[in-house]
Design a protein around this motif. Structure first.
Motif, PDB file in Angstrom:
ATOM      1  N   THR A   1       1.012  -6.225  -7.061  1.00 49.61           N
ATOM      2  CA  THR A   1       0.372  -6.783  -5.959  1.00 49.61           C
ATOM      3  C   THR A   1      -1.191  -6.838  -6.161  1.00 49.61           C
ATOM      4  N   SER A   2      -1.654  -6.209  -7.258  1.00 49.75           N
ATOM      5  CA  SER A   2      -3.029  -6.378  -7.472  1.00 49.75           C
ATOM      6  C   SER A   2      -3.743  -7.535  -7.557  1.00 49.75           C
ATOM      7  N   GLY A   3      -4.689  -8.073  -7.000  1.00 46.12           N
ATOM      8  CA  GLY A   3      -5.424  -9.320  -7.203  1.00 46.12           C
ATOM      9  C   GLY A   3      -4.707 -10.505  -6.368  1.00 46.12           C
ATOM     10  N   LEU A   4      -3.646  -9.801  -5.709  1.00 46.54           N
ATOM     11  CA  LEU A   4      -3.202 -11.082  -4.586  1.00 46.54           C
ATOM     12  C   LEU A   4      -4.041 -10.997  -3.166  1.00 46.54           C
ATOM     13  N   ASP A   5      -4.013 -11.982  -2.760  1.00 49.00           N
ATOM     14  CA  ASP A   5      -4.544 -12.199  -1.392  1.00 49.00           C
ATOM     15  C   ASP A   5      -3.617 -11.692  -0.438  1.00 49.00           C
ATOM     16  N   PRO A   6      -3.948 -11.416   0.898  1.00 50.38           N
ATOM     17  CA  PRO A   6      -3.074 -10.800   1.825  1.00 50.38           C
ATOM     18  C   PRO A   6      -1.842 -11.490   2.308  1.00 50.38           C
ATOM     19  N   VAL A   7      -2.002 -13.023   2.009  1.00 47.41           N
ATOM     20  CA  VAL A   7      -0.873 -14.027   2.264  1.00 47.41           C
ATOM     21  C   VAL A   7       0.071 -13.851   1.279  1.00 47.41           C
ATOM     22  N   ALA A   8      -0.309 -13.875   0.047  1.00 47.23           N
ATOM     23  CA  ALA A   8       0.378 -13.962  -1.194  1.00 47.23           C
ATOM     24  C   ALA A   8       1.266 -12.451  -1.079  1.00 47.23           C
ATOM     25  N   ARG A   9       0.486 -11.295  -0.789  1.00 44.18           N
ATOM     26  CA  ARG A   9       1.004 -10.054  -0.952  1.00 44.18           C
ATOM     27  C   ARG A   9       2.170  -9.894   0.033  1.00 44.18           C
ATOM     28  N   ALA A  10       1.760 -10.583   1.252  1.00 44.74           N
ATOM     29  CA  ALA A  10       3.059 -10.599   2.221  1.00 44.74           C
ATOM     30  C   ALA A  10       4.159 -11.332   1.575  1.00 44.74           C
ATOM     31  N   GLU A  11       4.046 -12.619   0.957  1.00 50.52           N
ATOM     32  CA  GLU A  11       5.211 -13.012   0.538  1.00 50.52           C
ATOM     33  C   GLU A  11       5.933 -12.419  -0.623  1.00 50.52           C
ATOM     34  N   VAL A  12       5.137 -11.842  -1.349  1.00 50.06           N
ATOM     35  CA  VAL A  12       5.809 -11.032  -2.582  1.00 50.06           C
ATOM     36  C   VAL A  12       6.705  -9.885  -1.910  1.00 50.06           C
ATOM     37  N   ILE A  13       6.184  -9.293  -0.994  1.00 50.96           N
ATOM     38  CA  ILE A  13       6.563  -7.964  -0.355  1.00 50.96           C
ATOM     39  C   ILE A  13       7.880  -8.449   0.299  1.00 50.96           C
ATOM     40  N   GLU A  14       7.982  -9.623   0.816  1.00 50.30           N
ATOM     41  CA  GLU A  14       9.233 -10.388   1.395  1.00 50.30           C
ATOM     42  C   GLU A  14      10.046 -10.341   0.294  1.00 50.30           C
ATOM     43  N   ILE A  15       9.878 -10.897  -0.770  1.00 52.60           N
ATOM     44  CA  ILE A  15      10.854 -11.293  -1.969  1.00 52.60           C
ATOM     45  C   ILE A  15      11.378  -9.869  -2.316  1.00 52.60           C
ATOM     46  N   PHE A  16      10.343  -9.048  -2.155  1.00 54.77           N
ATOM     47  CA  PHE A  16      11.058  -7.507  -3.188  1.00 54.77           C
ATOM     48  C   PHE A  16      12.154  -7.185  -2.073  1.00 54.77           C
ATOM     49  N   GLN A  17      11.753  -7.316  -0.862  1.00 61.37           N
ATOM     50  CA  GLN A  17      12.834  -6.572   0.223  1.00 61.37           C
ATOM     51  C   GLN A  17      14.065  -7.406   0.373  1.00 61.37           C
ATOM     52  N   SER A  18      14.023  -8.936   0.184  1.00 63.67           N
ATOM     53  CA  SER A  18      15.236  -9.563  -0.061  1.00 63.67           C
ATOM     54  C   SER A  18      15.964  -9.139  -1.362  1.00 63.67           C
ATOM     55  N   PHE A  19      15.199  -8.816  -2.449  1.00 65.28           N
ATOM     56  CA  PHE A  19      15.849  -8.238  -3.728  1.00 65.28           C
ATOM     57  C   PHE A  19      16.852  -7.258  -3.560  1.00 65.28           C
ATOM     58  N   ILE A  20      16.249  -6.198  -2.848  1.00 65.17           N
ATOM     59  CA  ILE A  20      17.270  -5.030  -2.545  1.00 65.17           C
ATOM     60  C   ILE A  20      18.207  -5.401  -1.451  1.00 65.17           C
ATOM     61  N   GLU A  21      18.328  -6.616  -0.976  1.00 70.02           N
ATOM     62  CA  GLU A  21      19.331  -6.511  -0.075  1.00 70.02           C
ATOM     63  C   GLU A  21      20.882  -6.323  -0.734  1.00 70.02           C
ATOM     64  N   ASN A  22      20.907  -6.627  -2.049  1.00 69.29           N
ATOM     65  CA  ASN A  22      21.716  -6.324  -3.083  1.00 69.29           C
ATOM     66  C   ASN A  22      21.888  -4.759  -3.304  1.00 69.29           C
ATOM     67  N   ASP A  23      23.013  -4.045  -2.910  1.00 72.49           N
ATOM     68  CA  ASP A  23      22.755  -2.846  -2.863  1.00 72.49           C
ATOM     69  C   ASP A  23      22.726  -2.134  -4.326  1.00 72.49           C
ATOM     70  N   GLU A  24      23.076  -3.282  -5.468  1.00 73.98           N
ATOM     71  CA  GLU A  24      23.251  -2.698  -6.744  1.00 73.98           C
ATOM     72  C   GLU A  24      21.493  -2.724  -7.247  1.00 73.98           C
ATOM     73  N   CYS A  25      20.672  -3.387  -6.639  1.00 74.67           N
ATOM     74  CA  CYS A  25      19.619  -3.695  -6.882  1.00 74.67           C
ATOM     75  C   CYS A  25      18.325  -2.472  -6.340  1.00 74.67           C
ATOM     76  N   SER A  26      17.358  -2.007  -7.442  1.00 74.35           N
ATOM     77  CA  SER A  26      16.480  -1.215  -7.019  1.00 74.35           C
ATOM     78  C   SER A  26      15.215  -1.421  -7.443  1.00 74.35           C
ATOM     79  N   ILE A  27      14.127  -0.980  -6.923  1.00 76.22           N
ATOM     80  CA  ILE A  27      12.588  -1.259  -7.407  1.00 76.22           C
ATOM     81  C   ILE A  27      11.795   0.059  -7.785  1.00 76.22           C
TER      82      ILE A  27
END
Lengths: 285, 210
Positions: free
Chosen positions: A157-183
């Protein structure tokens, strides 16, 4: 418990730096925040996990498989964002789509193009015309578009503005909704980690200082702000480290409740990851 | 590995204008000049491929490539395969253009002669590739250029010294039985050299850490 990633006594010696017995476990379906100051060993650890450096000691298992013996197999299921930019700047996002089709068996062009649209990235523009934030978004889109089970992200998230950071974090959170996936997520933006990380692993001078759940860390640990006189009354065994600032003492304690009960103080501040890191790195014992 | 080949071709695309210009120069020289520069396009293709190593290093691609499935092996293999494919394409284009120039102008060069020149060009550019790539993998592009410069002059010096001691007519007579097999020998020698060079490059790159 099943783990996506296990490191056991991983070590690597350089002339001026040593990674010492790094051990950690990332359970499936979880996000681990990997923190530490610059040069603490985060990137070296990540490079060892990815076999970008090879001559290290110890054992690394990904999805239960040895990361050196089963390298090709495990890497099909890993999405990576490295600290530095890594795509040649004279190619375009469309070129990356073509390239990755020939790299990953599960490459999903539709998913990739959807991410490009979501991130407002023009598919036929050379990367040299992109800002740092746009390139980071492109790297994240690439890391996600082959349906990986493990994301290894070094400062994504380095170099991302707060809006893009929030967007990316949301993507990460939905990524781990699948119990097989981790970050495994290394970041200096500790506020983000406090929100999304299930585990925090802290590395300092090449050694793992702490690896535990974020809740436990933020709920259990505390910071006592006091005068020199009050500080002198605290027994050494009751705090981890302290830091003397211009106006007060900041004392990191491992158990807020116990400390409050023993010293009859009303206020022990909740620790933040920033406080924790600063006192652990700059403080005295 | 296809992805790695596509990456090198995508990086090469930025130099496509130079290659087109060189092709036009070759056609112009072929029609209006006397100098044979049929080696120029395959030679420049190798130079452009060497440039891709600089991009890989400058843009941190090397580290990222190692995080991909079979990254080490595929990176090296793709460089060799892309270069050889590009050399062959450049040679075929030059061959066709040379035949066309010969047919359309009064030069009427025999097709066998054009073929031999092209075979020599392929062998020469392959020789460049097999010598340079392991050194580039070991030292990087910039240092490799200096190393190659020293090596070429060293070889010329040693070669010159050896020639002063060896009676070439005796060597010629001894090897005369090979005369009818020049093409086969060059092809086999080329394949062997590429294989050895590839193995050395792969071993070198396998030990590299970024």
């Amino acid at each position: 418990m099943e783990y996506s990633l296990e490191l056991k006594n991983v070590g690597k010696k350089y002339e001026n730096f040593e990674l010492k017995n790094v051990s950690m476990k990332l359970p499936k379906g979880m996000i681990m925040g990997f923190i530490g100051e610059n040069g603490a060993g985060k990137t070296t650890t990540i490079k060892a996990i990815l076999n970008i450096i090879t001559s290290y000691e110890g054992e690394i298992k990904i999805f239960g498989l040895d990361n050196r013996k089963e390298e090709a197999k495990v890497k099909e299921d890993i999405g990576v964002v490295l600290d530095d930019m890594f795509f040649p700047e004279i190619i375009t996002p469309n070129d990356i789509n073509d390239i990755m089709k020939g790299v990953f068996q599960n490459w999903d062009s539709k998913m990739y193009n959807d991410y490009l649209k979501e991130f407002d990235l023009l598919p036929n523009k050379q990367l040299k015309t992109f800002s740092k934030g746009m390139r980071k978004k492109l790297e994240i889109a690439t890391a996600l578009s082959h349906h990986p089970k493990l994301l290894i992200l070094d400062e994504p998230t380095s170099g991302l503005d707060p809006v893009a950071r929030a967007e990316v974090i949301e993507i990460f959170q939905s990524f781990i909704e699948n119990d097989e996936c981790s970050i495994l997520l290394s970041s200096h933006i500790t506020k983000d980690l406090e929100h999304i990380a299930d585990y925090i692993t802290f590395i300092n001078h090449g050694e793992i200082i702490l690896s535990e759940t974020t809740n436990e860390l933020l709920e259990k640990y505390g910071v006592v702000k006091c005068t020199e006189e009050q500080f002198q009354k605290i027994e050494k065994k009751d705090f981890i480290k302290y830091r003397k600032t211009k106006y007060e003492y900041e004392v990191l304690v491992e158990d807020k409740k116990k400390f409050k009960a023993k010293y009859k103080v009303d206020v022990v501040d909740k620790v933040t990851l920033d406080d924790f890191m600063v006192i652990m790195i700059k403080g005295e014992e | 590995m296809i992805g790695f080949i596509k990456k090198d071709i995508a990086v090469m695309k930025s130099n496509i204008k130079i290659l087109v210009l060189l092709t036009l120069l070759y056609v112009a020289m072929g029609i209006f000049g006397d100098m044979d520069i049929s080696f120029i396009l395959p030679f420049m293709v190798v130079m452009v491929m060497i440039q891709t190593f600089s991009y890989d290093s400058f843009n941190n691609w090397n580290a990222y490539s190692l995080s991909l499935p079979n990254g080490r092996k595929n990176s090296v293999r793709a460089k060799y395969i892309t270069t050889i494919i590009m050399i062959l394409i450049a040679t075929i284009i030059t061959f066709i253009l040379s035949c066309a120039i010969s047919y359309l102008t009064t030069k009427s060069i025999p097709i066998e002669k054009i073929g031999f020149t092209m075979l020599g060009t392929v062998f020469g550019t392959i020789l460049m590739l097999v010598l340079m790539y392991p050194i580039i993998y070991k030292l990087g592009v910039e240092k490799a250029r200096i190393a190659i410069f020293i090596m070429v002059f060293g070889l010329i010096g040693v070669g010159g010294l050896l020639l002063s001691f060896i009676d070439l007519s005796v060597v010629g007579k001894t090897l005369s039985f090979l005369e009818g097999y020049i093409i086969e020998i060059l092809i086999l020698l080329g394949i062997l050299m590429v294989y050895i060079s590839y193995r050395i490059s792969l071993k070198t790159f396998s030990k590299k850490e970024f």
